[in-house]
Design a protein around this motif. Structure first.
Motif, PDB file in Angstrom:
ATOM      1  N   LEU A 105       0.663  -1.136  -0.059  1.00  0.00           N
ATOM      2  CA  LEU A 105      -0.201   0.101   0.087  1.00  0.00           C
ATOM      3  C   LEU A 105       0.906   1.322  -0.022  1.00  0.00           C
ATOM      4  O   LEU A 105       0.756   2.385  -0.776  1.00  0.00           O
ATOM      5  N   ALA A 106       1.714   1.274   0.850  1.00  0.00           N
ATOM      6  CA  ALA A 106       2.751   2.335   0.965  1.00  0.00           C
ATOM      7  C   ALA A 106       3.504   2.593  -0.475  1.00  0.00           C
ATOM      8  O   ALA A 106       3.713   3.711  -0.846  1.00  0.00           O
ATOM      9  N   LEU A 107       3.833   1.683  -0.975  1.00  0.00           N
ATOM     10  CA  LEU A 107       4.519   1.672  -2.350  1.00  0.00           C
ATOM     11  C   LEU A 107       3.648   2.178  -3.363  1.00  0.00           C
ATOM     12  O   LEU A 107       4.147   2.899  -4.380  1.00  0.00           O
ATOM     13  N   ILE A 108       2.322   1.837  -3.423  1.00  0.00           N
ATOM     14  CA  ILE A 108       1.601   2.133  -4.443  1.00  0.00           C
ATOM     15  C   ILE A 108       1.213   3.567  -4.479  1.00  0.00           C
ATOM     16  O   ILE A 108       1.460   4.582  -5.505  1.00  0.00           O
ATOM     17  N   PHE A 109       1.423   4.384  -3.353  1.00  0.00           N
ATOM     18  CA  PHE A 109       1.002   5.768  -3.342  1.00  0.00           C
ATOM     19  C   PHE A 109       2.006   6.611  -3.014  1.00  0.00           C
ATOM     20  O   PHE A 109       2.150   7.757  -3.185  1.00  0.00           O
ATOM     21  N   SER A 110       3.258   5.950  -3.095  1.00  0.00           N
ATOM     22  CA  SER A 110       4.565   6.795  -2.975  1.00  0.00           C
ATOM     23  C   SER A 110       5.551   6.951  -3.922  1.00  0.00           C
ATOM     24  O   SER A 110       6.473   7.540  -3.972  1.00  0.00           O
ATOM     25  N   ASN A 111       5.331   5.918  -5.216  1.00  0.00           N
ATOM     26  CA  ASN A 111       6.165   6.024  -6.284  1.00  0.00           C
ATOM     27  C   ASN A 111       5.842   7.106  -7.071  1.00  0.00           C
ATOM     28  O   ASN A 111       4.891   7.638  -7.123  1.00  0.00           O
ATOM     29  N   ARG A 112       6.910   7.629  -7.918  1.00  0.00           N
ATOM     30  CA  ARG A 112       6.882   8.872  -8.604  1.00  0.00           C
ATOM     31  C   ARG A 112       6.907   8.605 -10.141  1.00  0.00           C
ATOM     32  O   ARG A 112       6.958   9.513 -11.061  1.00  0.00           O
ATOM     33  N   THR A 113       6.572   7.351 -10.738  1.00  0.00           N
ATOM     34  CA  THR A 113       6.622   7.162 -12.216  1.00  0.00           C
ATOM     35  C   THR A 113       5.454   7.459 -12.977  1.00  0.00           C
ATOM     36  O   THR A 113       4.493   7.945 -12.174  1.00  0.00           O
ATOM     37  N   GLN A 114       5.786   7.903 -14.281  1.00  0.00           N
ATOM     38  CA  GLN A 114       4.752   8.573 -14.884  1.00  0.00           C
ATOM     39  C   GLN A 114       4.465   7.557 -16.356  1.00  0.00           C
ATOM     40  O   GLN A 114       5.337   6.868 -16.736  1.00  0.00           O
ATOM     41  N   TRP A 116       3.492   5.215 -19.343  1.00  0.00           N
ATOM     42  CA  TRP A 116       3.440   3.579 -19.311  1.00  0.00           C
ATOM     43  C   TRP A 116       4.395   3.047 -18.620  1.00  0.00           C
ATOM     44  O   TRP A 116       4.044   1.734 -17.982  1.00  0.00           O
ATOM     45  N   THR A 117       5.309   3.644 -18.001  1.00  0.00           N
ATOM     46  CA  THR A 117       6.083   2.894 -16.793  1.00  0.00           C
ATOM     47  C   THR A 117       5.381   2.813 -15.748  1.00  0.00           C
ATOM     48  O   THR A 117       5.289   1.801 -15.112  1.00  0.00           O
ATOM     49  N   PHE A 118       4.540   3.882 -15.252  1.00  0.00           N
ATOM     50  CA  PHE A 118       3.728   3.673 -14.225  1.00  0.00           C
ATOM     51  C   PHE A 118       2.606   2.869 -14.638  1.00  0.00           C
ATOM     52  O   PHE A 118       2.217   2.148 -13.468  1.00  0.00           O
ATOM     53  N   VAL A 119       2.160   2.597 -15.482  1.00  0.00           N
ATOM     54  CA  VAL A 119       1.105   1.651 -15.831  1.00  0.00           C
ATOM     55  C   VAL A 119       1.522   0.570 -15.469  1.00  0.00           C
ATOM     56  O   VAL A 119       0.959  -0.636 -15.073  1.00  0.00           O
ATOM     57  N   ALA A 120       2.809  -0.067 -16.027  1.00  0.00           N
ATOM     58  CA  ALA A 120       3.500  -1.328 -15.921  1.00  0.00           C
ATOM     59  C   ALA A 120       3.528  -1.744 -14.514  1.00  0.00           C
ATOM     60  O   ALA A 120       3.268  -2.618 -14.012  1.00  0.00           O
ATOM     61  N   LEU A 121       4.154  -0.575 -13.626  1.00  0.00           N
ATOM     62  CA  LEU A 121       4.712  -0.729 -12.419  1.00  0.00           C
ATOM     63  C   LEU A 121       2.977  -1.047 -11.570  1.00  0.00           C
ATOM     64  O   LEU A 121       3.011  -1.712 -10.542  1.00  0.00           O
ATOM     65  N   PHE A 122       2.177  -0.305 -11.719  1.00  0.00           N
ATOM     66  CA  PHE A 122       0.828  -0.361 -11.290  1.00  0.00           C
ATOM     67  C   PHE A 122       0.046  -1.602 -11.328  1.00  0.00           C
ATOM     68  O   PHE A 122      -0.436  -2.132 -10.604  1.00  0.00           O
ATOM     69  N   ALA A 123       0.357  -2.195 -12.448  1.00  0.00           N
ATOM     70  CA  ALA A 123      -0.039  -3.547 -12.578  1.00  0.00           C
ATOM     71  C   ALA A 123       0.233  -4.570 -11.711  1.00  0.00           C
ATOM     72  O   ALA A 123      -0.375  -5.678 -11.081  1.00  0.00           O
ATOM     73  N   VAL A 124       1.866  -4.577 -11.464  1.00  0.00           N
ATOM     74  CA  VAL A 124       2.158  -5.491 -10.653  1.00  0.00           C
ATOM     75  C   VAL A 124       1.849  -5.247  -9.065  1.00  0.00           C
ATOM     76  O   VAL A 124       1.498  -5.884  -8.582  1.00  0.00           O
ATOM     77  N   PHE A 125       1.923  -3.914  -8.657  1.00  0.00           N
ATOM     78  CA  PHE A 125       1.382  -3.584  -7.411  1.00  0.00           C
ATOM     79  C   PHE A 125      -0.040  -4.017  -7.070  1.00  0.00           C
ATOM     80  O   PHE A 125      -0.232  -4.416  -6.017  1.00  0.00           O
ATOM     81  N   TYR A 126      -0.763  -3.686  -8.163  1.00  0.00           N
ATOM     82  CA  TYR A 126      -2.088  -4.148  -7.913  1.00  0.00           C
ATOM     83  C   TYR A 126      -2.585  -5.367  -7.577  1.00  0.00           C
ATOM     84  O   TYR A 126      -3.271  -5.510  -6.760  1.00  0.00           O
ATOM     85  N   LEU A 127      -1.884  -6.177  -8.627  1.00  0.00           N
ATOM     86  CA  LEU A 127      -2.125  -7.556  -8.219  1.00  0.00           C
ATOM     87  C   LEU A 127      -1.725  -8.101  -6.865  1.00  0.00           C
ATOM     88  O   LEU A 127      -2.176  -8.803  -6.160  1.00  0.00           O
ATOM     89  N   LEU A 128      -0.369  -7.629  -6.606  1.00  0.00           N
ATOM     90  CA  LEU A 128       0.172  -8.113  -5.262  1.00  0.00           C
ATOM     91  C   LEU A 128      -0.766  -7.347  -4.110  1.00  0.00           C
ATOM     92  O   LEU A 128      -1.027  -8.184  -3.079  1.00  0.00           O
ATOM     93  N   TRP A 129      -1.283  -6.400  -4.262  1.00  0.00           N
ATOM     94  CA  TRP A 129      -2.165  -5.675  -3.182  1.00  0.00           C
ATOM     95  C   TRP A 129      -3.306  -6.853  -2.849  1.00  0.00           C
ATOM     96  O   TRP A 129      -3.806  -7.061  -1.697  1.00  0.00           O
ATOM     97  N   ASP A 130      -3.930  -7.112  -4.234  1.00  0.00           N
ATOM     98  CA  ASP A 130      -5.255  -7.899  -3.963  1.00  0.00           C
ATOM     99  C   ASP A 130      -5.185  -9.425  -3.371  1.00  0.00           C
ATOM    100  O   ASP A 130      -5.655  -9.810  -2.703  1.00  0.00           O
ATOM    101  N   LEU A 131      -3.744  -9.809  -3.787  1.00  0.00           N
ATOM    102  CA  LEU A 131      -3.310 -11.292  -3.163  1.00  0.00           C
ATOM    103  C   LEU A 131      -3.349 -11.267  -1.769  1.00  0.00           C
ATOM    104  O   LEU A 131      -3.636 -12.005  -1.172  1.00  0.00           O
ATOM    105  N   THR A 132      -2.371 -10.065  -1.268  1.00  0.00           N
ATOM    106  CA  THR A 132      -2.086 -10.013   0.034  1.00  0.00           C
ATOM    107  C   THR A 132      -3.249  -9.650   1.081  1.00  0.00           C
ATOM    108  O   THR A 132      -3.542 -10.145   1.945  1.00  0.00           O
ATOM    109  N   PHE A 133      -4.291  -8.690   0.503  1.00  0.00           N
ATOM    110  CA  PHE A 133      -5.382  -8.263   1.119  1.00  0.00           C
ATOM    111  C   PHE A 133      -6.388  -9.494   1.296  1.00  0.00           C
ATOM    112  O   PHE A 133      -7.103  -9.616   2.452  1.00  0.00           O
TER     113      PHE A 133
END
Length: 497
Positions: A105-114, A116-133
């Motif tokens: 959660l902290a990583l999702i809201f604190s990264n500064r990427t923009q 398509w790089t952000f879109v790719a990183l977001f995909a990884v974080f979003y999946l991991l958030w769902d699995l752990t939650f």
């Protein structure tokens, strides 16, 4: 002559301790969850400049991950049923899920990427958030049903757990808008503000769930023998052989989508109506979400004098009335008067949806005893996996609606301009006042039809969905209070034999 003090049994003392130790930490849990669930897309839209393709890609990622994670929910329920440790079957997953999810959660809201790089990183974080939650969510709420099977105690602990969870939601709704938008934004921009809030909420979430693991005692009923382990085939059979569970799932889907509409579109609607002022969003959501706390306080008493079906009907009437009033208010009132009327109408609607959801949550819990009545097995983990499963299916559907509506009305034209000013203010390229003046110009030049379109969506969809949910409940649900008592007597009688 003084009244005699009632002597509590050891079982009642343990229940009382469990009730507090289980419920209070739910505040931090829902602080973090509501930040993610209600403000993630707002955070992205107001801190990133997105093309239509990038916004669509992010929306599709959210939808696909929600569906995939929802499919995994029953599997996680089966894993919980198969877990055997000296700490019980729920606590290991509560602990691991909370700690890992807080970090993500902290990583999702604190990264500064923009871009398509952000879109790719977001995909990884979003999946991991769902699995752990999922690990934490299913184990946490499954533990609730194992803490007591007495109807009155169940109403009490369910109400208290939802009360403190609702408190977390209210606090999040109250703080996030006012601290991220307008002149009170932490650090002078939403970029910094969201990072600070996410890290704080993540710490509170993790600390609260560690407290649950350290203080709540699982009763023996939660620890079924090893030979009762459940495989995939039995997992599917449990879900689809319980007709009441399936109908509860349908109703939960409808109510979840209906209740999420205000959160999905409300923030941007308020910015279009009242300007880029988070305090006005906070004011409305405090009334809307605060009504949930009232429900959780009064539900145990209401359940003694009003049946669940009557409470559901009351919810339907209040929902229709509140939303129609909100729709009319949008056309006939202006300024601060309009805001106060919105707050009053939001409180009516918030109370109605929370009451309906409370009713259906009890119905879901009762399907555990229904399952035991029919099969001899409780299967709490599997059955309670339906709750987050439907939440995620409804969330996927709500995100699809959000993508379609925002692209249709051209909302990105507004948010991209605001995002550019937020980023420049965060980089100290412009002053905070220059940022606010620029945002004011952008919003004042927006088409009035944007606000009208959002108002129509906010009103029509929730009324339709809760009406259909009530019809399904009325026609298909058969476990009322009398039937539940009859089942429990039958179950107890079988144990004596």
């Amino acid at each position: 002559m003084s009244k005699k003090t009632k002597v509590l049994s050891a079982e009642d003392k343990q229940f009382r301790r469990n009730k507090w130790c289980y419920s209070i930490p739910g505040t931090g849990r829902d602080l973090a969850y509501n930040l993610y669930n209600s403000f993630l897309l707002t955070y992205i839209m107001f801190t990133r400049q997105l093309t239509g393709q990038q916004f669509s890609a992010i929306s599709v990622i959210m939808i696909v991950c929600c569906i995939w994670d929802g499919i995994n929910d029953p599997i996680m329920g089966g894993i919980i049923e198969n877990t055997r440790t000296k700490f019980g079957k729920f606590k290991p997953w509560i602990f691991v899920g909370a700690i890992s999810n807080a970090v993500i959660l902290a990583l999702i809201f604190s990264n500064r990427t923009q871009g398509w790089t952000f879109v790719a990183l977001f995909a990884v974080f979003y999946l991991l958030w769902d699995l752990t939650f999922t690990m934490n969510d299913i184990s946490y709420w499954s533990m609730l049903s194992s803490l007591t099977s007495k109807a009155q105690q169940r109403d009490s602990i369910t109400s208290m757990a939802n009360l403190f969870a609702g408190l977390g939601t209210v606090i999040s709704f109250a703080l996030v808008p006012i601290l991220t938008a307008g002149d009170k934004a932490i650090g002078g921009s939403s970029v910094t503000a969201y990072a600070v809030i996410a890290i704080t909420f993540a710490v509170l979430f993790a600390a609260g769930q560690v407290t649950v693991c350290a203080t709540v005692k699982e009763p023996y009923v939660a620890n079924v023998p090893l030979e009762d382990r459940i495989g995939i085939k039995k997992l599917v059979k449990v879900i689809f052989s319980n007709d009441q569970l399936l109908w509860v799932a349908v109703i939960m889907f409808l109510v979840n989508v209906g209740g999420a509409i205000v959160g999905a579109f409300g923030t941007n609607y308020f910015y279009l109506e009242f300007g880029y002022d988070g305090s006005k969003v906070t004011m409305f959501t405090a009334f809307y979400a605060g009504a949930s706390g009232i429900v959780y306080l009064v539900y145990p008493k209401l359940s003694k004098i009003i049946g669940r079906y009557k409470m559901a009907f009351i919810s339907l009437v209040m929902t229709v009335g509140g939303y129609i009033a909100l729709f009319i208010t949008g056309f006939v009132l202006k300024g601060q008067t309009k805001l106060w009327f919105y707050c009053a109408e939001g409180m009516i609607v918030g109370f109605a949806f929370s009451l309906f959801y409370m009713v259906i949550t009890i119905c879901l819990m009762n399907t555990i005893e229904y399952n035991e009545y029919k099969t001899g097995n409780r299967n709490e983990g599997i059955i309670f996996a339906v709750r987050p499963f439907m939440a995620k299916m409804s969330s996927a559907f709500q995100k699809l609606l959000t993508m379609i509506v925002y692209l249709a009305i051209g909302m990105l034209n507004i948010t991209n301009g605001i995002s550019d000013l937020e980023q420049r203010a965060n980089a100290k390229e412009i002053t905070e006042q220059a940022k606010l003046d620029g945002i004011s110009d952008i919003l004042s030049n927006a088409s009035p039809y944007m606000a009208i379109a959002l108002r129509c969506v906010i009103v029509v969809l929730p009324i339709t969905l809760i009406a259909v949910g009530y019809i399904v409940m009325k026609k298909k649900m058969k476990i009322d209070e009398a039937e539940y008592e009859r089942m429990m007597k039958e179950i107890e009688a079988r144990k004596v034999k």
